[in-house]
Design a protein around this motif. Structure first.
Motif, PDB file in Angstrom:
ATOM      1  N   UNK A 369       0.817  -1.212   0.000  1.00 30.10           N
ATOM      2  CA  UNK A 369       0.000   0.000   0.000  1.00 30.10           C
ATOM      3  C   UNK A 369       0.853   1.264   0.000  1.00 30.10           C
ATOM      4  N   UNK A 370       2.036   1.227   0.637  1.00 36.26           N
ATOM      5  CA  UNK A 370       2.873   2.425   0.739  1.00 36.26           C
ATOM      6  C   UNK A 370       3.900   2.556  -0.371  1.00 36.26           C
ATOM      7  N   UNK A 371       4.442   1.432  -0.859  1.00 38.36           N
ATOM      8  CA  UNK A 371       5.564   1.498  -1.801  1.00 38.36           C
ATOM      9  C   UNK A 371       5.292   0.782  -3.127  1.00 38.36           C
ATOM     10  N   UNK A 372       4.165   0.095  -3.242  1.00 40.22           N
ATOM     11  CA  UNK A 372       3.818  -0.544  -4.503  1.00 40.22           C
ATOM     12  C   UNK A 372       4.320  -1.972  -4.622  1.00 40.22           C
ATOM     13  N   UNK A 373       3.796  -2.703  -5.617  1.00 42.06           N
ATOM     14  CA  UNK A 373       4.141  -4.120  -5.758  1.00 42.06           C
ATOM     15  C   UNK A 373       5.577  -4.375  -6.200  1.00 42.06           C
ATOM     16  N   UNK A 374       6.206  -3.445  -6.934  1.00 43.56           N
ATOM     17  CA  UNK A 374       7.571  -3.675  -7.415  1.00 43.56           C
ATOM     18  C   UNK A 374       8.541  -3.767  -6.245  1.00 43.56           C
ATOM     19  N   UNK A 375       8.455  -2.823  -5.317  1.00 40.92           N
ATOM     20  CA  UNK A 375       9.322  -2.840  -4.136  1.00 40.92           C
ATOM     21  C   UNK A 375       9.079  -4.105  -3.322  1.00 40.92           C
ATOM     22  N   UNK A 376       7.816  -4.482  -3.177  1.00 38.03           N
ATOM     23  CA  UNK A 376       7.479  -5.677  -2.417  1.00 38.03           C
ATOM     24  C   UNK A 376       8.085  -6.932  -3.052  1.00 38.03           C
ATOM     25  N   UNK A 377       7.980  -7.055  -4.364  1.00 39.86           N
ATOM     26  CA  UNK A 377       8.508  -8.234  -5.062  1.00 39.86           C
ATOM     27  C   UNK A 377      10.035  -8.304  -4.906  1.00 39.86           C
ATOM     28  N   UNK A 378      10.712  -7.161  -4.964  1.00 43.92           N
ATOM     29  CA  UNK A 378      12.172  -7.153  -4.784  1.00 43.92           C
ATOM     30  C   UNK A 378      12.535  -7.652  -3.385  1.00 43.92           C
ATOM     31  N   UNK A 379      11.822  -7.152  -2.372  1.00 46.53           N
ATOM     32  CA  UNK A 379      12.101  -7.566  -0.990  1.00 46.53           C
ATOM     33  C   UNK A 379      11.882  -9.063  -0.823  1.00 46.53           C
ATOM     34  N   UNK A 380      10.784  -9.577  -1.365  1.00 48.03           N
ATOM     35  CA  UNK A 380      10.465 -10.989  -1.191  1.00 48.03           C
ATOM     36  C   UNK A 380      11.382 -11.885  -2.010  1.00 48.03           C
ATOM     37  N   UNK A 381      11.853 -11.392  -3.158  1.00 45.52           N
ATOM     38  CA  UNK A 381      12.818 -12.170  -3.944  1.00 45.52           C
ATOM     39  C   UNK A 381      14.136 -12.295  -3.188  1.00 45.52           C
ATOM     40  N   UNK A 382      14.573 -11.195  -2.576  1.00 46.86           N
ATOM     41  CA  UNK A 382      15.775 -11.257  -1.740  1.00 46.86           C
ATOM     42  C   UNK A 382      15.557 -12.198  -0.560  1.00 46.86           C
ATOM     43  N   UNK A 383      14.353 -12.180  -0.010  1.00 39.39           N
ATOM     44  CA  UNK A 383      14.048 -13.069   1.121  1.00 39.39           C
ATOM     45  C   UNK A 383      14.196 -14.527   0.720  1.00 39.39           C
ATOM     46  N   UNK A 384      13.767 -14.883  -0.485  1.00 39.50           N
ATOM     47  CA  UNK A 384      13.897 -16.262  -0.946  1.00 39.50           C
ATOM     48  C   UNK A 384      15.358 -16.665  -1.094  1.00 39.50           C
ATOM     49  N   UNK A 385      16.189 -15.736  -1.574  1.00 38.58           N
ATOM     50  CA  UNK A 385      17.625 -16.025  -1.679  1.00 38.58           C
ATOM     51  C   UNK A 385      18.236 -16.245  -0.290  1.00 38.58           C
ATOM     52  N   UNK A 386      17.887 -15.357   0.651  1.00 39.09           N
ATOM     53  CA  UNK A 386      18.401 -15.499   2.017  1.00 39.09           C
ATOM     54  C   UNK A 386      17.905 -16.789   2.660  1.00 39.09           C
ATOM     55  N   UNK A 387      16.663 -17.191   2.341  1.00 44.50           N
ATOM     56  CA  UNK A 387      16.095 -18.407   2.937  1.00 44.50           C
ATOM     57  C   UNK A 387      16.884 -19.642   2.517  1.00 44.50           C
ATOM     58  N   UNK A 388      17.291 -19.707   1.246  1.00 39.99           N
ATOM     59  CA  UNK A 388      18.095 -20.838   0.770  1.00 39.99           C
ATOM     60  C   UNK A 388      19.444 -20.864   1.478  1.00 39.99           C
ATOM     61  N   UNK A 389      20.100 -19.703   1.574  1.00 42.94           N
ATOM     62  CA  UNK A 389      21.403 -19.631   2.235  1.00 42.94           C
ATOM     63  C   UNK A 389      21.282 -20.008   3.714  1.00 42.94           C
ATOM     64  N   UNK A 390      20.234 -19.506   4.385  1.00 44.34           N
ATOM     65  CA  UNK A 390      20.056 -19.784   5.807  1.00 44.34           C
ATOM     66  C   UNK A 390      19.778 -21.258   6.051  1.00 44.34           C
ATOM     67  N   UNK A 391      18.947 -21.865   5.195  1.00 47.61           N
ATOM     68  CA  UNK A 391      18.645 -23.287   5.348  1.00 47.61           C
ATOM     69  C   UNK A 391      19.883 -24.145   5.124  1.00 47.61           C
ATOM     70  N   UNK A 392      20.683 -23.805   4.112  1.00 51.56           N
ATOM     71  CA  UNK A 392      21.923 -24.567   3.853  1.00 51.56           C
ATOM     72  C   UNK A 392      22.892 -24.449   5.021  1.00 51.56           C
ATOM     73  N   UNK A 393      22.920 -23.274   5.661  1.00 57.97           N
ATOM     74  CA  UNK A 393      23.832 -23.059   6.781  1.00 57.97           C
ATOM     75  C   UNK A 393      23.364 -23.795   8.041  1.00 57.97           C
ATOM     76  N   UNK A 394      22.065 -23.692   8.359  1.00 58.61           N
ATOM     77  CA  UNK A 394      21.550 -24.274   9.607  1.00 58.61           C
ATOM     78  C   UNK A 394      21.421 -25.789   9.506  1.00 58.61           C
ATOM     79  N   UNK A 395      20.870 -26.279   8.384  1.00 58.11           N
ATOM     80  CA  UNK A 395      20.566 -27.703   8.267  1.00 58.11           C
ATOM     81  C   UNK A 395      21.539 -28.462   7.368  1.00 58.11           C
TER      82      UNK A 395
END
Length: 437
Positions: A369-395
């Motif tokens: 609502x504040x920054x639009x869907x493009x900013x949101x998609x960028x944030x969530x795409x980065x989150x998916x990259x971090x999630x893979x790295x975090x899972x590989x590190x922890x598990x």
């Protein structure tokens, strides 16, 4: 071309899992533990609400119940009217006018304030969903109560986890609506149930898949859902797509194929969960149901102009109703609660998982609502990259060079799509010239 991309991905998946398909049926499990049986029983539980509800709605429409009892009114009448027909348009317009005046009276924020809000939203999304992803893998892929003399127990009821997430999200949305008092909408309340069912099923597939695939595989499949979203967009909304979107779909398919072809070699010795044929089917189900959810919600937003909090409230209301009834009717609800109180760590994991899910949804709505869907998609795409790295590190997931190259292709394709969409939005529209006679 999108369909070709789907076929390429499926071909790679089948190539990798053909040797494992025969071993997917475990003799020690009873028939009720088979994922397809659980899925069918779950659908039957939902059907026991859907069928009577459908018959009731048809009865109200065919008998003219709302018109006949309009003068009488009452609580029952208002509930039926809200569910079947929605609010009156004249009331909605009046309240929307008041909401517009309130929005106009808000003081415009400075650049520093906008930056701070953006950092809070981005940080909230990253913390909420990275924590949620780590706990998701911990709950579904690892045992509780493990000791040197006891192998521990695994929690296997994915539907209960969906219920736990939805009940807190429903209560959170209700509290926000209580304080914000958004304008009423004309949407018939039962229409939220369509995307609620698909949302439940996509979440169930997301949890269930972790019994058969590694978390990095699941995250990359979720990042690749642009392909079924395009297919479902054509089916549900008749959307027309640009050439760059088809190129993106093919690149994602190629990256997914590279990643999945190496999983059996690199992950087999060290991972607790291998990619199996059942896991691939469940991931395809996840992407299909999730694609329908987003397209149906988009149609509701476009047609009825409700707020995001109202959507969150309506969808989670039906989700709580469907999942709780299905769990109770199958006898799984109290068994899951007993497991929760048997292992205190699992109880805390469920609480944190629910908090992350609910707060994550609020951050999603605020960011869009504040920054639009493009900013949101960028944030969530980065989150998916971090999630893979975090899972590989922890598990301790082992990924080979080809797998990492496939991951890079997928995320490069996603950022290419974001860039192309942004360019298309900023492209000026050429004015039409009229000749003077």
């Amino acid at each position: 071309m999108a369909a070709l991309g789907v076929l390429l991905s499926l071909a790679a998946l089948l190539h990798h899992t053909a040797a494992q398909a025969a071993a997917a049926t475990a003799d020690e499990e009873s028939w009720s533990d088979f994922w397809l049986v659980r899925f069918i029983l779950m659908l039957l539980g939902y059907g026991s609400i859907i069928v009577p509800g459908y018959l009731l709605i048809q009865y109200v429409k065919n008998t003219g119940y709302l018109e006949v009892n309009a003068a009488r009114g009452g609580l029952l009448y208002n509930v039926i009217k809200t569910c079947v027909a929605g609010s009156d348009p004249d009331i909605v317009l009046g309240e929307e006018g008041q909401a517009d005046k309130q929005a106009q009276q808000e003081r415009p924020k400075s650049s520093l304030e906008k930056f701070v809000i953006l950092m809070v939203c981005a940080g909230g999304l990253q913390v909420s969903y990275l924590t949620w992803g780590v706990l998701q893998e911990r709950i579904m892929a690892h045992s509780y109560g493990e000791t040197p003399d006891f192998p521990g127990e695994k929690f296997s009821n994915s539907q209960f986890l969906v219920f736990v997430n939805r009940i807190l999200a429903f209560l959170t949305a209700g509290c926000v609506m209580r304080f914000q008092r958004p304008p009423k909408t004309t949407v018939p309340f039962y229409k939220y149930s369509y995307c609620s069912i698909s949302n439940i099923l996509s979440s169930w597939c997301q949890y269930e898949a972790l019994k058969f695939v590694s978390f990095p595989t699941q995250v990359l499949a979720k990042a690749s859902k642009v392909i079924p979203v395009m297919v479902m967009g054509k089916v549900v909304s008749g959307n027309v797509y640009e050439y760059y979107q088809y190129v993106t779909a093919l690149l994602i398919s190629a990256g997914m194929s590279m990643f999945l072809l190496t999983q059996g070699v690199n992950d087999q010795a060290d991972s607790t969960t291998e990619t199996t044929f059942a896991g691939i089917i469940i991931l395809v189900g996840y992407m299909t149901f999730d694609s329908f959810t987003s397209n149906w919600q988009g149609e509701l937003f476009k047609t009825y102009k409700m707020s995001s909090i109202q959507m969150m409230f309506g969808v989670n209301f039906w989700s709580c109703l469907f999942t709780s009834w299905s769990l109770i009717s199958q006898g799984d609800f109290f068994a899951s609660v007993a497991f929760m109180f048997k292992y205190e760590l699992f109880l805390w994991h469920c609480i944190i998982l629910s908090i992350c899910s609910a707060t994550g949804q609020l951050f999603i709505f605020q960011t869009i609502s504040r920054f639009g869907p493009i900013v949101f998609v960028i944030i969530m795409t980065l989150r998916q990259m971090f999630a893979i790295l975090l899972s590989c590190f922890i598990y301790d997931h082992r990924l080979g060079a080809l797998a990492w190259f496939g991951v890079m292709i997928v995320f490069c394709a996603l950022f290419l799509e974001i860039y192309a969409k942004n360019r298309a939005r900023k492209k000026p529209i050429k004015p039409t010239t009229t000749s003077k006679v």
